[in-house]
Design a protein around this motif. Structure first.
Motif, short mmCIF file in Angstrom:
data_model
loop_
_atom_site.label_atom_id
_atom_site.label_comp_id
_atom_site.label_asym_id
_atom_site.label_seq_id
_atom_site.Cartn_x
_atom_site.Cartn_y
_atom_site.Cartn_z
N LEU A 154 -6.87 0.55 2.33
CA LEU A 154 -6.01 0.42 3.51
C LEU A 154 -6.67 -0.49 4.55
O LEU A 154 -6.03 -1.40 5.10
N ILE A 155 -7.95 -0.26 4.82
CA ILE A 155 -8.66 -1.07 5.82
C ILE A 155 -8.76 -2.52 5.36
O ILE A 155 -8.67 -3.46 6.16
N TYR A 156 -8.91 -2.71 4.05
CA TYR A 156 -9.11 -4.05 3.48
C TYR A 156 -7.91 -4.96 3.70
O TYR A 156 -8.05 -6.19 3.68
N TYR A 160 0.83 -1.20 0.00
CA TYR A 160 0.00 0.00 0.00
C TYR A 160 0.87 1.25 0.00
O TYR A 160 0.62 2.19 -0.76
N SER A 161 1.90 1.26 0.84
CA SER A 161 2.80 2.42 0.89
C SER A 161 3.51 2.61 -0.44
O SER A 161 3.75 3.74 -0.88
N ARG A 162 3.82 1.50 -1.11
CA ARG A 162 4.50 1.60 -2.41
C ARG A 162 3.58 2.20 -3.47
O ARG A 162 4.02 2.99 -4.31
N LEU A 198 -11.72 7.95 -0.72
CA LEU A 198 -12.44 6.92 0.04
C LEU A 198 -12.02 5.52 -0.40
O LEU A 198 -11.93 4.60 0.43
N ILE A 199 -11.76 5.34 -1.69
CA ILE A 199 -11.30 4.03 -2.16
C ILE A 199 -9.90 3.73 -1.63
O ILE A 199 -9.60 2.59 -1.24
N GLN A 200 -9.04 4.75 -1.57
CA GLN A 200 -7.73 4.56 -0.95
C GLN A 200 -7.88 4.17 0.51
O GLN A 200 -7.14 3.34 1.04
N THR A 201 -8.87 4.79 1.17
CA THR A 201 -9.11 4.50 2.59
C THR A 201 -9.59 3.07 2.79
O THR A 201 -9.06 2.33 3.64
N LEU A 247 -18.95 4.39 5.05
CA LEU A 247 -17.86 3.46 4.75
C LEU A 247 -17.57 2.58 5.97
O LEU A 247 -17.34 1.37 5.84
N GLY A 248 -17.59 3.19 7.15
CA GLY A 248 -17.37 2.43 8.37
C GLY A 248 -18.41 1.35 8.57
O GLY A 248 -18.10 0.21 8.95
N LEU A 249 -19.68 1.68 8.31
CA LEU A 249 -20.75 0.69 8.41
C LEU A 249 -20.56 -0.42 7.38
O LEU A 249 -20.86 -1.60 7.65
N CYS A 250 -20.07 -0.06 6.19
CA CYS A 250 -19.78 -1.07 5.15
C CYS A 250 -18.77 -2.09 5.66
O CYS A 250 -18.88 -3.29 5.36
N GLU A 251 -17.79 -1.63 6.43
CA GLU A 251 -16.75 -2.54 6.92
C GLU A 251 -17.30 -3.55 7.91
O GLU A 251 -16.74 -4.62 8.08
#
Length: 503
Positions: free
Chosen positions: A302-304, A49-51, A296-299, A380-384
């Protein structure tokens, strides 16, 4: 200990009520096993992800048109290339993990060789598509200048297709044996080199977008080379390695029956986010909505990393236990993983809600983008809450060699439920940008519910029997199974008709 039943246990009535219960000690031991596998995978995901962030920063530094062209090329590469290779490769996961559990090293090694040949062939087909990106997008009335630069990016990214065709099978081959740290170390080495390579090719030599693409390809090649060197010098391959032979050019039917639905399952989920970006471009103020969607997709990417890593771990655990004919242990791993994923979902939801007014400030100062991102982050949080158990459920299905079921669930939830809700709320009921995310929420809730139902109603004894049959598919080659060649397809027949959508 003979008096073990008298020690303090907390029993959960989560398994077969007539036969098995879960004790605290079992839950703790299985959690340790899962996290021991998942932790290096999480580190690998965060490093990758960082790359990707480094690559995007260099594209942004080049200018707006280069950033747009690079983003377009990366989206095209993801849709037509990387998602396809990643999805197809996951088809080998049940074969490898169950073969390792069944102590059949030749099948494990043979599966690796077959998938490498298969993915290299697919990469050749994909490369023809990539070299014609300009013609495809001009036909679709895209900006020729942006498309021309995007074509250059893809041309220099072509070697990466063949690198990934080797890397994905090797990584799954190792993970099926519980070996995950070499991939983490190799990825770390390449990421350390990624920044200086970009500085050299982009800033020093001025290769522009081509330099960014070439840097990514070179970095991934370093991952592959360092991984192979490490594994070979450490002798990690020796217990299961067989020399490649012409046998890998035969017996592809089981491979295709696992690879195709695995690919569909992955692509259906990957493509959803690309479709969301396209839909954002049709809303009022598309510049702000597309930019906010990108953040949001980047976010969520990261969570994924966390649930996907747990998904890979439980897939390996379930496959190993089924291959070893231990259905209770496979069931235990599935139940514990779902519990852990629920905790992950709660943590992700809390994080997204608490950061709703701060997160986007790291990316932009535009007030409208900040406002849209702040509205969508709690959704997005609820989606997770649904995404984490759903992702882990997919891992359970992969480990038990049921990719068609996962594909059917994703198709039904994302495209028969989520997409109509997103379009209806976003464009017809006036919810706009937040309506698209509410559509994703409905998809994730439906997907999680279906996945938990499928996992919860699994007949684990039957899955263990299927695993014994699946690992005997290559009976003529293994010499230790009495299955006839005409019964090769039997272990795979039960995939058909799970949901009646993909058979």
């Amino acid at each position: 200990m003979c008096n073990q039943t008298q020690q303090t246990h907390l029993y959960f009535h989560l398994l077969d009520p007539e036969k098995h219960y879960l004790s605290v000690s079992e839950i703790i031991n299985e959690t340790k096993s899962l996290l021991r596998l998942a932790f290096p995978i999480i580190l690998t995901g965060l490093i990758l992800y960082s790359r990707s962030i480094i690559s995007m920063l260099f594209l942004g530094h080049l200018g707006d048109i280069e950033l747009a062209a690079g983003s377009l090329a990366i989206a095209f590469a993801n849709i037509t290339g990387y998602s396809v290779l990643s999805g197809l490769a996951l088809g080998m996961e049940p074969l490898c993990s169950q073969a390792f559990g069944a102590q059949k090293p030749k099948l494990l090694s043979l599966t690796l060789h077959r998938y490498i040949v298969f993915l290299l062939f697919i990469s050749i087909l994909i490369s023809f598509l990539w070299v014609n990106m300009f013609n495809i997008f001009v036909y679709l009335h895209q900006d020729p200048n942006i498309t021309r630069i995007g074509q250059k990016y893809l041309f220099f990214a072509l070697p990466d297709l063949f690198t990934q065709s080797l890397f994905h099978p090797i990584r799954i081959y190792l993970r099926a044996q519980g070996i995950t740290h070499p991939v983490t170390l190799s990825t770390l080495i390449s990421t350390v080199l990624h920044l200086p390579i970009n500085l050299l090719l982009v800033s020093q030599f001025g290769f522009g977008v081509a330099g960014v693409a070439a840097s990514a390809s070179i970095s991934n090649f370093f991952v592959l080379v360092s991984l192979v060197v490490y594994v070979w010098t450490a002798g990690l391959h020796e217990p299961t390695w067989e020399k490649p032979s012409f046998e890998c050019l035969t017996g592809w039917r089981p491979l295709l029956k696992l690879a195709a639905p695995s690919c569909v399952s992955v692509c259906l989920e990957w493509w959803w986010y690309e479709i969301m970006i396209v839909l954002c471009g049709l809303l009022v103020n598309p510049k702000a909505t597309v930019a906010s969607m990108g953040i949001l997709i980047q976010t969520t990417s990261l969570i994924y990393v966390f649930p996907s890593s747990l998904s890979f771990a439980v897939s390996t655990r379930v496959g190993n236990e089924l291959g070893a004919n231990r259905p209770y242990k496979a069931r235990l791993s599935a139940v514990v993983a779902v519990f852990v994923s629920t905790m992950m979902g709660l943590s992700a939801s809390t994080f997204a809600s608490s950061m709703k007014d701060k997160w986007a400030m790291m990316f932009t100062s535009d007030s409208e983008i900040l406002r849209l991102t702040s509205i969508a982050l709690p959704i997005l949080g609820l989606c997770e809450l649904g995404n984490c158990p759903q992702t882990v459920g997919c891992g359970v299905l992969r480990g038990s060699a049921r990719p068609s079921t996962a594909a059917n669930v994703n198709l039904g939830a994302f495209y028969l439920v989520g997409m109509p809700v997103a379009v209806g709320l976003g464009f017809f009921l006036g919810f706009g940008f937040s309506g698209l995310w509410l559509g994703l929420l409905s998809a994730q809730v439906c997907c999680a519910g279906l996945m938990l139902y499928v996992v919860g109603s699994t007949d684990w004894d039957l899955q263990a029997k299927r695993a014994q049959m699946l690992t005997c598919v290559d009976s003529k080659l293994l010499d230790d199974c009495d299955e006839s060649k005409g019964d090769e397809q039997e272990p795979l027949d039960s995939f058909r008709g799970d949901f009646g959508l993909l058979n």
